[in-house]
Design an enzyme around this catalytic site. Structure first.
Site, PDB file in Angstrom:
ATOM      1  N   TRP A  68       0.785  -1.221   0.000  1.00 57.55           N
ATOM      2  CA  TRP A  68       0.000   0.000   0.000  1.00 57.55           C
ATOM      3  C   TRP A  68       0.827   1.286   0.000  1.00 57.55           C
ATOM      4  O   TRP A  68       0.553   2.204  -0.790  1.00 57.55           O
ATOM      5  CB  TRP A  68      -0.958   0.024   1.191  1.00 57.55           C
ATOM      6  CG  TRP A  68      -1.732   1.303   1.244  1.00 57.55           C
ATOM      7  CD1 TRP A  68      -1.516   2.376   2.050  1.00 57.55           C
ATOM      8  CD2 TRP A  68      -2.823   1.656   0.390  1.00 57.55           C
ATOM      9  NE1 TRP A  68      -2.412   3.374   1.772  1.00 57.55           N
ATOM     10  CE2 TRP A  68      -3.232   2.966   0.755  1.00 57.55           C
ATOM     11  CE3 TRP A  68      -3.507   1.001  -0.640  1.00 57.55           C
ATOM     12  CZ2 TRP A  68      -4.282   3.617   0.126  1.00 57.55           C
ATOM     13  CZ3 TRP A  68      -4.557   1.649  -1.261  1.00 57.55           C
ATOM     14  CH2 TRP A  68      -4.941   2.937  -0.893  1.00 57.55           C
ATOM     15  N   CYS A 153     -12.288   0.040   1.154  1.00 56.37           N
ATOM     16  CA  CYS A 153     -11.688   1.370   1.100  1.00 56.37           C
ATOM     17  C   CYS A 153     -11.602   1.906  -0.319  1.00 56.37           C
ATOM     18  O   CYS A 153     -11.641   3.121  -0.536  1.00 56.37           O
ATOM     19  CB  CYS A 153     -10.308   1.330   1.745  1.00 56.37           C
ATOM     20  SG  CYS A 153     -10.351   1.036   3.531  1.00 56.37           S
ATOM     21  N   LYS A 189      -5.368  -9.267   5.749  1.00 56.58           N
ATOM     22  CA  LYS A 189      -5.602  -7.985   6.423  1.00 56.58           C
ATOM     23  C   LYS A 189      -7.045  -7.578   6.143  1.00 56.58           C
ATOM     24  O   LYS A 189      -7.472  -7.522   4.990  1.00 56.58           O
ATOM     25  CB  LYS A 189      -4.637  -6.933   5.889  1.00 56.58           C
ATOM     26  CG  LYS A 189      -4.898  -5.510   6.369  1.00 56.58           C
ATOM     27  CD  LYS A 189      -3.907  -4.547   5.730  1.00 56.58           C
ATOM     28  CE  LYS A 189      -4.234  -3.096   6.001  1.00 56.58           C
ATOM     29  NZ  LYS A 189      -3.277  -2.177   5.344  1.00 56.58           N
ATOM     30  N   ASP A 191      -9.649  -4.608   6.576  1.00 56.40           N
ATOM     31  CA  ASP A 191      -9.744  -3.167   6.813  1.00 56.40           C
ATOM     32  C   ASP A 191     -11.116  -2.804   7.377  1.00 56.40           C
ATOM     33  O   ASP A 191     -11.985  -3.671   7.553  1.00 56.40           O
ATOM     34  CB  ASP A 191      -9.462  -2.420   5.505  1.00 56.40           C
ATOM     35  CG  ASP A 191      -8.615  -1.174   5.712  1.00 56.40           C
ATOM     36  OD1 ASP A 191      -8.694  -0.576   6.803  1.00 56.40           O
ATOM     37  OD2 ASP A 191      -7.878  -0.790   4.782  1.00 56.40           O
ATOM     38  N   TRP A 231      -7.977   0.642  12.768  1.00 53.93           N
ATOM     39  CA  TRP A 231      -7.366   1.955  13.033  1.00 53.93           C
ATOM     40  C   TRP A 231      -7.504   2.408  14.492  1.00 53.93           C
ATOM     41  O   TRP A 231      -7.499   3.607  14.777  1.00 53.93           O
ATOM     42  CB  TRP A 231      -7.963   3.029  12.122  1.00 53.93           C
ATOM     43  CG  TRP A 231      -8.386   2.585  10.774  1.00 53.93           C
ATOM     44  CD1 TRP A 231      -7.731   1.707   9.948  1.00 53.93           C
ATOM     45  CD2 TRP A 231      -9.570   2.964  10.072  1.00 53.93           C
ATOM     46  NE1 TRP A 231      -8.433   1.531   8.783  1.00 53.93           N
ATOM     47  CE2 TRP A 231      -9.568   2.285   8.820  1.00 53.93           C
ATOM     48  CE3 TRP A 231     -10.643   3.814  10.361  1.00 53.93           C
ATOM     49  CZ2 TRP A 231     -10.583   2.423   7.883  1.00 53.93           C
ATOM     50  CZ3 TRP A 231     -11.646   3.961   9.423  1.00 53.93           C
ATOM     51  CH2 TRP A 231     -11.609   3.270   8.206  1.00 53.93           C
ATOM     52  N   ASP A 252      -3.748   5.431   9.210  1.00 53.72           N
ATOM     53  CA  ASP A 252      -2.620   5.171   8.327  1.00 53.72           C
ATOM     54  C   ASP A 252      -1.450   6.080   8.683  1.00 53.72           C
ATOM     55  O   ASP A 252      -1.627   7.280   8.936  1.00 53.72           O
ATOM     56  CB  ASP A 252      -3.017   5.426   6.874  1.00 53.72           C
ATOM     57  CG  ASP A 252      -3.934   4.349   6.321  1.00 53.72           C
ATOM     58  OD1 ASP A 252      -4.327   3.447   7.081  1.00 53.72           O
ATOM     59  OD2 ASP A 252      -4.267   4.422   5.131  1.00 53.72           O
TER      60      ASP A 252
END
Length: 700
Positions: A68, A153, A189, A191, A231, A252
Site C-alpha cells: 500500500w 476502502c 488484512k 480493513d 485503526w 494510516d
C-alpha cells in the site's frame, strides 16, 4: 455454591502421590489464593517453582512487505512479482522477513453467481492462486486484503483506480476466508472502511471474521494469520488478544502521495502503547513502515525502526523494493534491531522516564535474566543529554553493560545508569545487560478455606498425560485466583507465569487483574506434561497488597498453572486518584486514548487508565503520554476535565495540595466530582473550591 477442580501434575504426582486441590469460591466461600513463596501452609506442597527457569518463546510479530504505502491500488501480478524478486535479492528473507502482502486494489468487487470473488485475469494471470504460488516458490508467505464492511476502502477512497463498490467481505466472511486459504494465502488484512461507514460493532464483526479464519484453516490445513485493521476504533487493545495476532491502533501512518512525516510516526507510536494487551503472541500494530520511502533520511529510518522495535510491532516494509538503496536494506536487516523487535518474550516497551519535556526513555523487558532494550528519544529541536537509570528498568543498582544496537558496539559497564547526547528529533537504541531486581513469587496453593479437602491421593496411572480440567455442577469456568498480590506503587509490573502444557498446540486462559478489562493469554506447548515453562505479561497493579490475578477458562482443557512471579518496573510508577467522598478513582472510560475524553469516577482497579504519574512539571499523566487537561483552557465552573496530548500548557498543570484538593494552575479551580455524585461514570470537572468531600482526593 463452589466448584471443586482437581489439577494434576504428572511428574509430581508420580513422585509425591498428590493431586493439587483447587477451589473456586463465590463471595460466600474464601477464594483460592496465590501464596507468597515461603509462606506457611498446612497443605502438602511441592518444591517452589522456579518461575523464570524456562522462558517459552511465543509467536513473534509478523515481518515482511506490504504494497500500500508505495503503490496504493495500482497493483497487478507484474508489480507484485517485481517486488518479490527485489525482496529476495536484497536478502530480506535471510534477515527474518517472510510475508509479501497484497493490499487494496487487487479486487474490484465482482463475484460470480455463487458469490465467489472473481478477479481480472488480464491483471492477475492464472488468478490469485498464481501469484500466491509465485510467492511460495521463493520460500515466502503470501498475504491478501479485504474489508469488514460491504464496501471496501477502494469505494470510499479511490486511489489509482475508479471507486469500486462491493469490495468488502460482509455477508461472505466464511466464503471469502475459505477462498483466500484455498488460493494459498497465509495472511489476511481486514480493513474497516465499510465497517466504519456502516457503524458496525468492531468486536463482534472481527470475532465473526476470526471464527471464519479458523474454520478456513481447519478446512484447508493452511494457517491464516488475521490482521485486524480498524485503526484503533472501538479500542481493539481491549479485545484483540485471542481474536487475532495483531490489531491496528491508529490511522494510516502515511497517505498515498504524501511524504513520510516524523510527527505522524511519533503519533502512531504513541497510540500503540498498550502494554497490558500485548503478550504471548498478540501484538499492537502501529501500521506499516515508512523506512526507505522518499523524504526520510537514514537517521529517521533508524529512529523509526527503533520505536517499532521497542514496542515489539510487526515490521512490514512499505518502500519500493526495486529502487531500495543498499543503505536502506542494511537498516532493515540490522540483526540486533530485529532481535529486539522479535524478542521471544513478546512484551511491549513502556515509558520509564521523561526528566525533561520531550526527552523520553522507553524500556523493554527481553528474554533472559537482566536483559533490557532501551530507546532514548529526543523529541525536541536541539541535541540533548538523555539518561536511563537501571532502577527505572527493574534492574538492581549494580554495574550493567551497554551496547549500541545501530553501531553494534559495546560501550562498556556503567554503575547506576547511562547518559548520552541524542541529536534533535532522533533516538538512540541500546541493549542493557544487568541484574534483575528481586521479585515476589506466588504459588498456586489452596488456603485454609480448603483444608477440609486436604490432599487427594492419585495413582501413577495419571502420570502419562494431563488431567482433564472441566466444569462441574453449575457449569462454571475453571478458575485459579491469586489474592494478596502486593505492589510497592501503582503502575506496570511484569508477571511471569509458570505452567505446563504437554499438548501439541497452545492452550489459553483469560486473565483479569482486579476489576480491569480481561485479556486472553496464550500458553504455548512446553514439550511434555513433565516439563514446565514460563510466559510473561505486563499488568497494572495498585499500591498495597489487595491486588488479585484471576485466570479462567471456559473450555474443558486449560493450561496447568503453577505460580506467578511479580516484578516491578519502577519507572512506570504512578498513583490512583481516589475520591474521598466516593472512594472511586479518576478513570478514562474503557481505556480510551482519544483527545478530549472526559475523566470520570469508576471503581478503583489500578488499570492503565487509572494510573496517573505526577511529574516535576506538575502534570498528571496517564498512558505515559496523555495529560489531565482543563478543556480549552477553561476557567469557569463546569469546565470539563479531559485527557489531551501533553503539550506543556498551563491548563495541564495541577497543584496537589496538603488539604486533599487538586487545583488547576491556570483556572485556580478544584478538581471536582460533578454534582457531588458518587456513582460510576460521574464526570470530573472544575469548580470553585468549597471544601466539599467531592473535591478531596488521595493520590496513592
Amino acid at each position: 455454591m463452589f466448584t471443586l477442580i482437581v489439577r494434576m501434575r504428572p511428574r509430581r504426582l508420580c513422585r509425591n502421590a498428590l493431586v493439587r486441590v483447587v477451589v473456586l469460591a463465590t463471595a460466600a466461600v474464601g477464594a483460592l489464593v496465590g501464596v507468597p513463596h515461603g509462606a506457611d501452609t498446612d497443605l502438602a506442597r511441592t518444591e517452589p517453582t522456579a518461575v523464570t527457569s524456562n522462558q517459552v518463546s511465543v509467536p513473534s510479530a509478523p515481518m515482511g512487505w506490504a504494497s500500500w504505502n508505495s503503490f496504493a491500488a495500482k497493483i497487478d501480478y507484474n508489480v507484485i512479482k517485481a517486488q518479490v524478486d527485489a525482496f529476495v535479492a536484497a536478502g530480506l528473507p535471510a534477515a527474518g522477513y517472510q510475508y509479501i502482502n497484497i493490499d487494496e486494489g487487487w479486487w474490484q468487487g465482482t463475484r460470480d453467481s455463487a458469490g465467489n470473488i472473481t478477479v481480472d485475469t488480464s491483471e492477475w494471470p492464472g488468478g490469485m492462486s498464481a501469484i500466491a504460488d509465485y510467492i511460495h516458490s521463493k520460500g515466502l508467505k503470501a498475504g491478501i486484503y479485504t474489508d469488514a464492511g460491504k464496501n471496501g476502502c477502494g469505494y470510499y477512497f479511490p486511489t489509482g483506480r475508479p471507486a469500486a463498490p462491493n469490495t468488502g467481505s460482509e455477508g461472505h466472511y466464511a466464503q471469502d476466508m475459505l477462498k483466500f486459504s484455498t488460493w494459498g494465502f497465509d495472511f489476511v488484512k481486514v480493513d474497516w472502511c465499510g465497517g466504519d461507514v456502516e457503524g458496525l460493532d468492531a468486536r463482534s464483526s472481527y470475532q465473526a471474521i476470526s471464527d471464519a479464519v479458523a474454520q478456513a484453516a481447519a478446512a484447508t490445513g493452511r494457517p491464516l494469520t488475521l490482521s485486524v485493521c480498524n485503526w484503533g476504533k472501538q479500542n481493539p487493545w481491549n479485545w484483540g488478544a485471542g481474536m487475532a495476532p495483531m490489531w491496528r491502533t491508529s490511522n494510516d501512518i502515511v497517505f498515498f502521495g504524501n511524504a513520510p512525516s516524523w510527527s505522524n510516526m511519533l503519533s502512531n507510536f504513541d497510540q500503540t502503547l498498550h502494554p497490558a494487551a500485548q503478550h504471548t503472541g498478540y501484538y499492537n500494530d502501529p501500521d506499516m513502515l515508512m523506512v526507505g520511502m522518499p523524504g526520510f533520511t537514514a537517521a529517521q529510518n533508524r529512529a523509526h525502526l527503533s520505536l517499532w522495535a521497542i514496542s515489539g510491532a510487526p515490521l512490514l516494509a512499505g518502500n519500493d523494493l526495486t529502487t531500495m538503496t543498499a543503505e536502506t536494506a542494511g537498516i532493515l536487516k540490522n540483526p540486533e534491531l530485529i532481535a529486539v523487535d522479535q524478542d521471544p518474550r513478546g512484551l511491549q516497551g513502556v515509558k520509564v522516564a521523561e526528566d525533561s519535556t520531550g526527552l523520553q526513555v522507553y524500556g523493554k523487558v527481553l528474554s533472559g535474566s537482566g536483559k533490557r532494550a532501551v530507546v532514548l528519544l529526543n523529541r525536541t529541536s536541539s541535541a540533548q543529554n538523555v539518561t536511563v537509570r537501571w532502577s527505572d528498568l527493574g534492574l538492581a543498582s549494580a554495574s550493567a553493560t551497554v551496547r549500541n544496537v545501530w553501531s553494534q558496539t559495546d560501550l562498556g559497564g556503567f554503575g547506576t545508569g547511562y547518559t548520552t547526547s541524542v541529536p534533535a528529533k532522533d533516538s538512540v537504541l541500546l541493549t542493557i545487560g544487568g541484574t534483575e531486581a528481586a521479585g515476589t513469587t506466588y504459588e498456586a496453593e489452596s488456603t485454609a478455606n480448603t483444608k477440609a479437602g486436604s490432599a487427594v491421593n492419585a495413582s501413577c496411572a495419571n502420570c502419562s498425560g494431563a488431567a482433564k480440567v472441566g466444569s462441574v455442577g453449575n457449569g462454571a469456568a475453571n478458575t485459579l485466583r491469586f489474592n494478596g498480590v502486593a505492589a510497592g506503587s501503582t503502575g506496570v509490573k511484569v508477571v511471569d507465569i509458570a505452567y505446563v502444557n504437554g499438548d501439541g498446540k497452545p492452550r489459553t486462559a483469560v486473565l483479569q487483574v482486579n476489576g480491569q478489562t480481561a485479556t486472553t493469554v496464550s500458553f504455548p506447548p512446553t514439550g511434555s506434561w513433565s516439563a514446565s515453562g514460563t510466559v510473561s505479561v505486563e499488568v497494572s497493579l495498585a499500591k498495597g497488597s489487595a491486588n488479585t490475578l484471576t485466570f479462567s477458562n471456559a473450555s474443558a482443557w486449560a493450561p496447568d498453572l503453577d505460580a506467578v512471579k511479580v516484578s516491578d518496573l519502577p519507572g512506570t510508577n504512578g498513583a490512583e486518584i481516589i475520591g474521598q467522598q466516593s472512594g472511586r478513582c479518576a478513570d478514562i472510560f474503557n481505556g480510551t486514548i482519544t483527545n478530549g475524553t472526559q475523566a470520570a469516577l469508576w471503581d478503583c482497579n489500578a488499570g492503565g487508565n487509572q494510573s496517573w504519574t505526577y511529574t516535576a512539571r506538575k502534570e498528571l499523566v496517564v498512558y505515559g503520554n496523555k495529560c489531565l487537561d482543563a478543556y480549552q483552557a477553561g476557567r469557569t465552573n463546569g469546565t470539563k476535565v479531559v485527557i489531551w496530548d501533553c503539550n506543556g500548557g498551563i491548563n495541564q498543570t495541577w497543584n496537589v495540595n496538603a488539604d486533599g484538593t487538586v487545583t488547576n494552575v491556570n483556572a485556580g479551580l478544584c478538581l471536582d466530582a460533578s454534582g457531588a455524585a458518587t456513582a460510576n461514570g460521574t464526570a470530573l470537572d472544575l469548580w470553585a473550591c468549597n471544601g466539599g468531600s467531592n473535591q478531596k482526593w488521595t493520590l496513592q
